[in-house]
Design a protein around this motif. Structure first.
Motif, PDB file in Angstrom:
ATOM      1  N   VAL A 139     -26.852  16.240 -52.214  1.00 41.16           N
ATOM      2  CA  VAL A 139     -25.645  15.617 -52.768  1.00 41.16           C
ATOM      3  C   VAL A 139     -24.963  16.578 -53.744  1.00 41.16           C
ATOM      4  CG1 VAL A 139     -24.782  13.734 -54.223  1.00 41.16           C
ATOM      5  CG2 VAL A 139     -26.496  13.255 -52.458  1.00 41.16           C
ATOM      6  N   ASP A 142     -23.248  19.321 -51.859  1.00 34.29           N
ATOM      7  CA  ASP A 142     -22.277  18.758 -50.916  1.00 34.29           C
ATOM      8  C   ASP A 142     -21.045  18.221 -51.635  1.00 34.29           C
ATOM      9  OD1 ASP A 142     -20.947  17.359 -48.937  1.00 34.29           O
ATOM     10  OD2 ASP A 142     -22.500  15.862 -48.637  1.00 34.29           O
ATOM     11  N   ARG A 143     -21.262  17.469 -52.707  1.00 31.93           N
ATOM     12  CA  ARG A 143     -20.158  16.677 -53.268  1.00 31.93           C
ATOM     13  C   ARG A 143     -19.769  16.935 -54.702  1.00 31.93           C
ATOM     14  NH1 ARG A 143     -21.782  10.882 -50.884  1.00 31.93           N
ATOM     15  NH2 ARG A 143     -21.947  11.521 -48.711  1.00 31.93           N
ATOM     16  N   TYR A 161     -30.575  17.938 -46.927  1.00 32.47           N
ATOM     17  CA  TYR A 161     -30.427  16.641 -46.254  1.00 32.47           C
ATOM     18  C   TYR A 161     -31.366  16.545 -45.052  1.00 32.47           C
ATOM     19  CZ  TYR A 161     -26.014  15.368 -48.659  1.00 32.47           C
ATOM     20  OH  TYR A 161     -25.047  15.010 -49.562  1.00 32.47           O
ATOM     21  N   SER A 172     -29.931  10.414 -46.832  1.00 36.99           N
ATOM     22  CA  SER A 172     -29.818  11.789 -46.334  1.00 36.99           C
ATOM     23  C   SER A 172     -29.315  11.789 -44.900  1.00 36.99           C
ATOM     24  CB  SER A 172     -31.188  12.476 -46.365  1.00 36.99           C
ATOM     25  OG  SER A 172     -31.397  13.098 -47.592  1.00 36.99           O
ATOM     26  N   HIS A 174     -27.636   9.412 -43.445  1.00 35.85           N
ATOM     27  CA  HIS A 174     -26.252   8.948 -43.488  1.00 35.85           C
ATOM     28  C   HIS A 174     -25.297  10.099 -43.842  1.00 35.85           C
ATOM     29  CE1 HIS A 174     -22.775   7.437 -45.822  1.00 35.85           C
ATOM     30  NE2 HIS A 174     -22.665   6.621 -44.809  1.00 35.85           N
ATOM     31  N   ASN A 175     -25.683  10.881 -44.855  1.00 34.70           N
ATOM     32  CA  ASN A 175     -24.815  11.979 -45.296  1.00 34.70           C
ATOM     33  C   ASN A 175     -24.682  13.076 -44.242  1.00 34.70           C
ATOM     34  OD1 ASN A 175     -24.453  10.534 -47.616  1.00 34.70           O
ATOM     35  ND2 ASN A 175     -25.661  11.874 -48.931  1.00 34.70           N
ATOM     36  N   VAL A 178     -22.041  11.869 -41.995  1.00 33.72           N
ATOM     37  CA  VAL A 178     -20.701  12.061 -42.574  1.00 33.72           C
ATOM     38  C   VAL A 178     -20.233  13.507 -42.350  1.00 33.72           C
ATOM     39  CG1 VAL A 178     -19.370  12.107 -44.732  1.00 33.72           C
ATOM     40  CG2 VAL A 178     -20.964  10.230 -44.294  1.00 33.72           C
ATOM     41  N   SER A 204     -24.082   2.669 -43.027  1.00 35.64           N
ATOM     42  CA  SER A 204     -24.206   3.372 -41.746  1.00 35.64           C
ATOM     43  C   SER A 204     -23.969   2.440 -40.574  1.00 35.64           C
ATOM     44  CB  SER A 204     -25.602   3.981 -41.602  1.00 35.64           C
ATOM     45  OG  SER A 204     -25.804   4.978 -42.560  1.00 35.64           O
TER      46      SER A 204
END
Ligand code: ZN
Ligand code: ZN
Ligand code: ZN
Length: 215
Positions: A139, A142-143, A161, A172, A174-175, A178, A204
């Motif tokens: 995270v 990533d973000r 992830y 993880s 789910h990301n 994305v 999800s």
């Protein structure tokens, strides 16, 4: 198609989708053996023994103020708690190292926010196999990298992830969905979302429905 190191070693892309389709047994409450809810506020980490219990079990001993797992009396302050945590960090307990890293990252549990220190601790916990630390690092790269003065590094995020996703970490997985969705790999995104939905991630479930309708 993105391939994790294990997939490359195995000569195919399947490892990422064959592992982590079930939640792991270390996601169970050690007292009642029920799977812990995915939501952050529905379980409790006992810092005395670094065991995470469900709220039901945690509240059973609330009145006596003891840990429901090891029966140690609850620390009354962060100062009192710290030597116990430090001892576990020093012997290399990944849960304790993750706890400390998370505390520095968020500036909670009596610690001032210190991102470089947090990243160092999270990487130590991740190297010791903590899937929670892997998710958090994912995270981070990533973000939230810009806000926290850290360079965005998608490849690094994906690596973290993938490690956690292969161990059944729903968020993880789910990301990863994305990321695949954002880069136009709708088929792979759907595969990820279907697994994370099955792991109990409600977001999800919604995404996999939209995806399969071509969204
Ligand atoms: Zn892979
Ligand atoms: Zn329980
Ligand atoms: Zn305990």
């Amino acid at each position: 198609m993105r391939r994790c190191s294990e997939c490359v070693a195995a000569g195919n892309e399947l490892v990422l989708f064959t592992k982590g389709r079930e939640r792991s047994t270390d996601d169970e409450c050690p007292i009642c053996s029920r799977l812990l809810p995915l939501e952050d506020n529905k379980w409790m980490l006992q810092t005395c023994c670094m065991k995470t219990t469900c709220l039901g079990c945690a509240y059973q001993t609330r009145m006596s103020d003891d840990c429901p797992f090891c029966r140690a009396p609850n620390a009354v302050s962060y100062e009192e708690d710290f030597p116990t945590i430090k001892k576990r960090v020093d012997v290399g307990d990944p849960v304790a190292i993750h706890y400390l890293g998370d505390s520095y990252m968020k500036g909670i549990n009596g610690f001032e926010r210190d991102v470089p220190k947090a990243v160092e601790l999270l990487e130590r916990a991740a190297a010791l196999g903590s899937k929670e630390a892997h998710l958090q690092l994912g995270v981070l790269f990533d973000r939230f990298s810009v806000d926290w003065g850290i360079d965005k590094d998608l490849a690094r995020a994906v690596g973290h992830y993938e490690f956690a996703a292969k161990q059944g970490k729903a968020l993880s997985r789910h990301n990863l969905g994305v990321i695949e969705h954002n880069t136009g790999s709708k088929g792979l995104a759907l595969k990820h979302f279907m697994i994370s939905a099955k792991l109990g991630d409600t977001d999800s479930l919604e995404k996999s429905r939209t995806c399969s309708k071509g969204g």
